[in-house]
Write a protein that holds these residues in place. Structure first.
Motif, mmCIF file in Angstrom:
data_model
loop_
_atom_site.group_PDB
_atom_site.id
_atom_site.type_symbol
_atom_site.label_atom_id
_atom_site.label_comp_id
_atom_site.label_asym_id
_atom_site.label_seq_id
_atom_site.Cartn_x
_atom_site.Cartn_y
_atom_site.Cartn_z
ATOM 1 N N ASP A 151 22.623 -2.042 24.509
ATOM 2 C CA ASP A 151 22.304 -3.409 24.640
ATOM 3 C C ASP A 151 22.863 -4.105 25.950
ATOM 4 O O ASP A 151 22.098 -4.849 26.539
ATOM 5 N N GLY A 169 18.479 -5.330 20.799
ATOM 6 C CA GLY A 169 18.674 -6.738 20.935
ATOM 7 C C GLY A 169 18.891 -7.538 19.378
ATOM 8 O O GLY A 169 18.523 -8.611 19.178
ATOM 9 N N PRO A 173 21.101 -10.952 22.986
ATOM 10 C CA PRO A 173 20.014 -10.321 23.706
ATOM 11 C C PRO A 173 20.436 -9.223 24.518
ATOM 12 O O PRO A 173 21.577 -8.838 25.197
ATOM 13 N N TYR A 187 14.504 -5.409 18.480
ATOM 14 C CA TYR A 187 15.003 -6.757 18.029
ATOM 15 C C TYR A 187 15.581 -6.677 16.437
ATOM 16 O O TYR A 187 15.917 -7.700 16.096
#
Length: 200
Positions: A151, A169, A173, A187
């Motif tokens: 990440d 994520g 973020p 995500y």
């Protein structure tokens, strides 16, 4: 069955918190460590520079206390389950110090399947960093096609050089530099695990 090896970042990929900011709470340095960590994630500081700064702040925390803090950090259990079920095909590469995270690696049965930065230490105290790992260099040692998951900005080259590079994520973020080079971005942990299982 494919020949892929699966390479995982540790912080905010397998863990649900960044490790160094959690350690920093013990000495009241959370704000300064978090700021440096964020600048690194955004690519405004090199990992080498920021990691050296953060270790300098945290090195006097007793090693046993650091291990205790790490032991209490929550993990992304679906990813941990994937690793445990495919342990001979999984590798963890982390910028964190070996002496801090080696007990966690034992807990995950990954003691001989991880790469990290190396500390010079004396008893309970880290003295200095002997070597800061370059994650992309480890890929050259892996004699198989690689799927890399991470990440942060220090994962960028690892993800770029991998046969399949994945930005994750699910905790924070994904760094912009990772988004520029990754083949896929996920995500949600469950969806990432579903995809990894299809690559087995």
């Amino acid at each position: 069955m494919s020949e892929y090896k699966f390479v995982f970042d540790l912080d905010s990929t397998l863990t649900k918190q960044e490790i160094l900011p959690e350690i920093s709470k013990y000495i009241g340095a959370h704000e300064s460590i978090s700021k440096i960590t964020e600048e690194t994630m955004l690519g405004n500081l090199s990992f080498e520079e920021s990691f050296s700064k953060r270790v300098e702040i945290l090195k006097d925390v007793p090693i046993s206390k650091v291990r205790e803090i790490i032991d209490n950090i929550e993990l992304n259990n679906e990813l941990i389950k994937f690793i445990s079920q495919n342990i001979n095909r999984c590798i963890i590469i982390t910028g964190n110090l070996d002496i801090w995270i080696n007990e966690l690696m034992k807990k995950l049965n990954m003691s001989d399947k991880y790469y990290s930065s190396i500390a010079n230490y004396d008893g309970e105290q880290v003295k200095f960093i002997e070597k800061i790992i370059k994650k992309e260099d480890v890929l050259n040692e892996i004699q198989s096609p690689v799927v890399a998951i991470g990440d942060g900005s220090n994962d960028t080259k690892m993800i770029e050089y991998a046969d399949i590079g994945i930005g994750f994520g699910g905790v924070r973020p994904i760094a912009p530099s990772v988004l520029e080079v990754c083949d896929y971005a996920f995500y949600e942990e469950e969806k990432l695990c579903q995809f990894l299982k299809r690559l087995l």
